[in-house]
Write a protein that holds these residues in place. Structure first.
Motif, short mmCIF file in Angstrom:
data_model
loop_
_atom_site.label_atom_id
_atom_site.label_comp_id
_atom_site.label_asym_id
_atom_site.label_seq_id
_atom_site.Cartn_x
_atom_site.Cartn_y
_atom_site.Cartn_z
N VAL A 104 0.53 7.06 0.66
CA VAL A 104 0.32 8.44 1.12
C VAL A 104 1.60 9.26 1.01
O VAL A 104 1.57 10.42 0.55
CB VAL A 104 -0.23 8.45 2.57
CG1 VAL A 104 -0.20 9.85 3.17
CG2 VAL A 104 -1.65 7.90 2.59
N LEU A 105 2.73 8.70 1.40
CA LEU A 105 3.99 9.45 1.29
C LEU A 105 4.35 9.70 -0.18
O LEU A 105 4.86 10.77 -0.52
CB LEU A 105 5.12 8.73 2.02
CG LEU A 105 5.00 8.66 3.54
CD1 LEU A 105 6.20 7.94 4.14
CD2 LEU A 105 4.84 10.04 4.16
N ALA A 106 4.07 8.74 -1.05
CA ALA A 106 4.34 8.93 -2.48
C ALA A 106 3.52 10.10 -3.03
O ALA A 106 4.04 10.93 -3.79
CB ALA A 106 4.04 7.65 -3.26
N VAL A 107 2.27 10.18 -2.65
CA VAL A 107 1.41 11.29 -3.10
C VAL A 107 1.95 12.61 -2.57
O VAL A 107 2.04 13.60 -3.31
CB VAL A 107 -0.06 11.07 -2.67
CG1 VAL A 107 -0.88 12.33 -2.85
CG2 VAL A 107 -0.66 9.91 -3.46
N ARG A 108 2.33 12.65 -1.30
CA ARG A 108 2.90 13.88 -0.74
C ARG A 108 4.16 14.30 -1.49
O ARG A 108 4.36 15.47 -1.77
CB ARG A 108 3.20 13.71 0.75
CG ARG A 108 1.98 13.81 1.64
CD ARG A 108 2.41 13.81 3.08
NE ARG A 108 1.28 14.03 3.97
CZ ARG A 108 1.41 14.51 5.20
NH1 ARG A 108 2.59 14.81 5.68
NH2 ARG A 108 0.35 14.68 5.95
#
Length: 136
Positions: free
Chosen positions: A48-52
């Protein structure tokens, strides 16, 4: 700064545990036991943080754990998040100039990847910080 995101761990009536992150609403998972739930928590948090980061979306600062379990994203995502936090909204061009590098090279540091220790040290120094490595 520590990139440890707290989560709740709720036992489910049909067995297993539900994991929900306090600061990252869209990050949730489950596991058959606490160990698997913990492993899955780190995996989903990393994703999720990578996508953000890839989308240029805000990354929330982790809340205090207050006794809750925490998960850490993988090291590539941690590095990008730390650079993002240290920039305090300053433009990438400023970071690139301070590092004596190109804008694309500075941008790569704000995306999940595998920066070298030397790159991270240079970025930290350019941001008025120092790189500290720790094992948890």
């Amino acid at each position: 700064m520590n990139i440890a995101y707290p989560y709740t761990l709720e036992p489910q009536s049909d067995g297993g545990f539900l994991v929900q992150f306090v600061d990252v609403e869209e990050a949730f998972t489950e596991g058959d036991d606490e160990e698997q739930a913990s492993f899955n928590a780190a995996e989903v948090l990393t994703g999720v943080l990578a996508v953000r980061l890839e989308r240029g979306e805000d990354i929330p600062i982790p809340s205090p754990a207050d006794g809750r379990p925490v998960a850490y994203p993988d090291v590539g995502v941690q590095a990008a998040v730390l650079i993002d936090f240290a920039r305090h909204g300053r433009p990438l061009s400023e970071l690139a100039r301070a590092m004596g590098t190109s804008w694309p090279a500075a941008q790569r540091l704000t995306r999940p990847g595998n920066p070298t220790i030397k790159q991270l040290e240079r970025a930290a120094a350019a941001l008025g910080k120092r790189l500290v490595i720790s094992l948890e």
